[in-house]
Write a protein that holds these residues in place. Structure first.
Motif, PDB file in Angstrom:
ATOM      1  N   LEU A  57     -15.751 -26.276  -3.085  1.00 59.82           N
ATOM      2  CA  LEU A  57     -16.021 -26.856  -1.772  1.00 59.82           C
ATOM      3  C   LEU A  57     -15.744 -28.355  -1.752  1.00 59.82           C
ATOM      4  O   LEU A  57     -15.302 -28.907  -0.738  1.00 59.82           O
ATOM      5  N   PHE A  58     -16.003 -29.019  -2.863  1.00 60.41           N
ATOM      6  CA  PHE A  58     -15.716 -30.455  -2.933  1.00 60.41           C
ATOM      7  C   PHE A  58     -14.206 -30.709  -2.874  1.00 60.41           C
ATOM      8  O   PHE A  58     -13.756 -31.664  -2.225  1.00 60.41           O
ATOM      9  N   LEU A  59     -13.436 -29.873  -3.541  1.00 55.96           N
ATOM     10  CA  LEU A  59     -11.984 -30.019  -3.487  1.00 55.96           C
ATOM     11  C   LEU A  59     -11.468 -29.815  -2.068  1.00 55.96           C
ATOM     12  O   LEU A  59     -10.586 -30.547  -1.591  1.00 55.96           O
ATOM     13  N   LEU A  60     -12.001 -28.812  -1.376  1.00 56.66           N
ATOM     14  CA  LEU A  60     -11.605 -28.583   0.018  1.00 56.66           C
ATOM     15  C   LEU A  60     -12.009 -29.759   0.899  1.00 56.66           C
ATOM     16  O   LEU A  60     -11.274 -30.152   1.805  1.00 56.66           O
ATOM     17  N   LYS A  61     -13.184 -30.308   0.622  1.00 60.49           N
ATOM     18  CA  LYS A  61     -13.656 -31.466   1.387  1.00 60.49           C
ATOM     19  C   LYS A  61     -12.770 -32.679   1.140  1.00 60.49           C
ATOM     20  O   LYS A  61     -12.525 -33.482   2.050  1.00 60.49           O
ATOM     21  N   THR A  62     -12.278 -32.814  -0.073  1.00 59.67           N
ATOM     22  CA  THR A  62     -11.399 -33.931  -0.395  1.00 59.67           C
ATOM     23  C   THR A  62     -10.120 -33.884   0.432  1.00 59.67           C
ATOM     24  O   THR A  62      -9.612 -34.912   0.884  1.00 59.67           O
ATOM     25  N   LEU A  95     -16.388 -43.595   7.059  1.00 54.77           N
ATOM     26  CA  LEU A  95     -17.068 -42.408   7.576  1.00 54.77           C
ATOM     27  C   LEU A  95     -16.812 -41.199   6.680  1.00 54.77           C
ATOM     28  O   LEU A  95     -17.710 -40.374   6.465  1.00 54.77           O
ATOM     29  N   GLY A  96     -15.599 -41.081   6.132  1.00 55.10           N
ATOM     30  CA  GLY A  96     -15.312 -39.991   5.206  1.00 55.10           C
ATOM     31  C   GLY A  96     -16.131 -40.096   3.930  1.00 55.10           C
ATOM     32  O   GLY A  96     -16.624 -39.091   3.405  1.00 55.10           O
ATOM     33  N   THR A  97     -16.312 -41.323   3.444  1.00 56.82           N
ATOM     34  CA  THR A  97     -17.129 -41.544   2.244  1.00 56.82           C
ATOM     35  C   THR A  97     -18.587 -41.205   2.503  1.00 56.82           C
ATOM     36  O   THR A  97     -19.241 -40.530   1.695  1.00 56.82           O
ATOM     37  N   TYR A  98     -19.123 -41.667   3.642  1.00 50.95           N
ATOM     38  CA  TYR A  98     -20.507 -41.346   3.994  1.00 50.95           C
ATOM     39  C   TYR A  98     -20.692 -39.838   4.159  1.00 50.95           C
ATOM     40  O   TYR A  98     -21.743 -39.283   3.807  1.00 50.95           O
ATOM     41  N   ASP A  99     -19.680 -39.193   4.702  1.00 49.27           N
ATOM     42  CA  ASP A  99     -19.760 -37.747   4.920  1.00 49.27           C
ATOM     43  C   ASP A  99     -19.864 -36.999   3.597  1.00 49.27           C
ATOM     44  O   ASP A  99     -20.595 -36.012   3.480  1.00 49.27           O
ATOM     45  N   ILE A 100     -19.130 -37.469   2.586  1.00 51.82           N
ATOM     46  CA  ILE A 100     -19.203 -36.826   1.270  1.00 51.82           C
ATOM     47  C   ILE A 100     -20.541 -37.129   0.594  1.00 51.82           C
ATOM     48  O   ILE A 100     -21.175 -36.249  -0.003  1.00 51.82           O
ATOM     49  N   LEU A 101     -20.997 -38.384   0.702  1.00 50.61           N
ATOM     50  CA  LEU A 101     -22.238 -38.777   0.036  1.00 50.61           C
ATOM     51  C   LEU A 101     -23.456 -38.068   0.615  1.00 50.61           C
ATOM     52  O   LEU A 101     -24.371 -37.680  -0.122  1.00 50.61           O
ATOM     53  N   PHE A 102     -23.481 -37.894   1.920  1.00 53.71           N
ATOM     54  CA  PHE A 102     -24.676 -37.349   2.570  1.00 53.71           C
ATOM     55  C   PHE A 102     -24.463 -35.927   3.089  1.00 53.71           C
ATOM     56  O   PHE A 102     -25.230 -35.017   2.752  1.00 53.71           O
ATOM     57  N   ALA A 103     -23.427 -35.720   3.899  1.00 59.31           N
ATOM     58  CA  ALA A 103     -23.232 -34.407   4.525  1.00 59.31           C
ATOM     59  C   ALA A 103     -22.808 -33.339   3.524  1.00 59.31           C
ATOM     60  O   ALA A 103     -23.067 -32.156   3.745  1.00 59.31           O
ATOM     61  N   PHE A 104     -22.160 -33.735   2.434  1.00 61.02           N
ATOM     62  CA  PHE A 104     -21.765 -32.739   1.438  1.00 61.02           C
ATOM     63  C   PHE A 104     -22.915 -32.403   0.498  1.00 61.02           C
ATOM     64  O   PHE A 104     -23.081 -31.241   0.096  1.00 61.02           O
ATOM     65  N   THR A 105     -23.703 -33.397   0.112  1.00 58.24           N
ATOM     66  CA  THR A 105     -24.783 -33.154  -0.846  1.00 58.24           C
ATOM     67  C   THR A 105     -26.034 -32.565  -0.204  1.00 58.24           C
ATOM     68  O   THR A 105     -26.783 -31.833  -0.863  1.00 58.24           O
TER      69      THR A 105
END
Length: 317
Positions: A238-243, A95-105
């Motif tokens: 923002l990507f670093l914070l998301k990580t 779910l974390g991976t999907y969140d980065i792939l879709f919800a972040f982009t």
């Protein structure tokens, strides 16, 4: 000579102190405004960290932290040996991976599309439509999606019925629940995520676009050569914070969709901590799992920050 150098060093140090104090006094209003925020983080973020010691204790509610016996890493050993832990960790990672792939982009793409809209009124209407769901609680969001995905009256199954597809109980099947969780989060927060990107886009010098027009660059070339490079520092931060929040998918957004039929694919660390800590009163065990999450998040953000600093020059620290 040594005394003279020592005196010069003390003089330099005193000058630095005076400069710092002078700077703080000059902007004293800003420092006073920031005090409530600093107090909030100290009281509600840093002080509670002291309670993490119960992860290494057999915590007793009546004995308290000081009198509860220490048991070392026993709770961590129990966590890794739990028959469902690897499955729960796998669900969280997916779910974390999907969140980065879709919800972040998705907010980046939406911000770029909104930036191309020239009619101001239409742009504001679209922004408002996308922003609005963010202010709904997850309980309301789950109610909306339960209605939309209902196998008897949901609009999705009605449309599928037009094509001869049998009704699907999306919330009752493991194969669909992750898609429901990701799409509901995307619908709720995609508009809110565009705010920072639109602010960054507003700060791009219009002269760059005018110069590229003179050189014959189209909108697509301008996006690749001007817009995206200007957004890159914001995207990186923002990507670093998301990580750092990779394992912190969110308790509410999952718990409201959970039921016995989809729990095999929807159980994550946050919901497991809730059940172990509050429902079963295993405070030390739940704290150990939460501490594991925090350590992994710190480890990931440190690695991502180091890679970003070397690759792009942008970093959190």
């Amino acid at each position: 000579m040594a005394d003279r150098n020592h005196a010069a060093g003390l003089g330099t140090l005193n000058d630095k102190r005076k400069n710092v104090l002078g700077f703080m006094w000059k902007y004293k209003a800003l420092y006073l405004i920031s005090l409530p925020g600093l107090l909030f983080f100290v009281l509600f973020k840093y002080v509670p960290l002291l309670g993490s010691v119960i992860a290494f204790q057999n915590y007793n509610l009546f004995a308290g932290v000081t009198k509860s016996p220490w048991i070392g890493l026993e709770h961590f050993e129990r966590m890794f040996s739990h028959y469902d832990f690897l499955k729960i960790l796998r669900n969280t990672l997916l779910l974390g991976t999907y969140d980065i792939l879709f919800a972040f982009t998705a907010p980046i793409v939406l911000a770029l599309l909104l930036n191309e809209v020239r009619l101001v009124l239409y742009k504001k209407i679209i922004q408002t439509i996308f922003y609005a769901p963010h202010f709904l609680s997850w309980v309301i969001v789950s109610g909306i999606f339960v209605g939309i995905l209902s196998p008897s009256s949901g609009i999705v199954n009605v449309i599928l019925g037009w094509f001869g597809v049998e009704p699907i109980y999306f919330l009752g099947e493991d194969s669909y629940i992750r898609s429901v969780l990701v799409s509901s989060g995307l619908w709720r927060d995609v508009g809110w995520g565009t705010i920072i990107y639109l602010a960054a886009l507003a700060g791009i010098n219009p002269d760059l676009y005018e110069a590229s027009n003179i050189d014959g660059a189209g909108r697509w070339r301008q996006t690749l050569s001007i817009t995206l490079p200007a957004l890159l520092p914001v995207i990186t931060i923002l990507f670093l914070l998301k990580t750092g929040d990779f394992l912190d998918y969110g308790f509410e957004r999952v718990f409201v969709f959970q039921n016995p039929l989809n729990i095999q694919s929807s159980e994550i660390l946050d919901t497991y901590i809730y059940k172990a800590g509050l429902q079963q009163l295993q405070y030390s065990y739940a704290t150990a799992i939460g501490l594991f999450k925090s350590v992994v998040g710190l480890f990931l953000i440190a690695i991502a920050n180091a890679i970003s600093k070397k690759a792009t020059g942008e970093s959190l620290y």
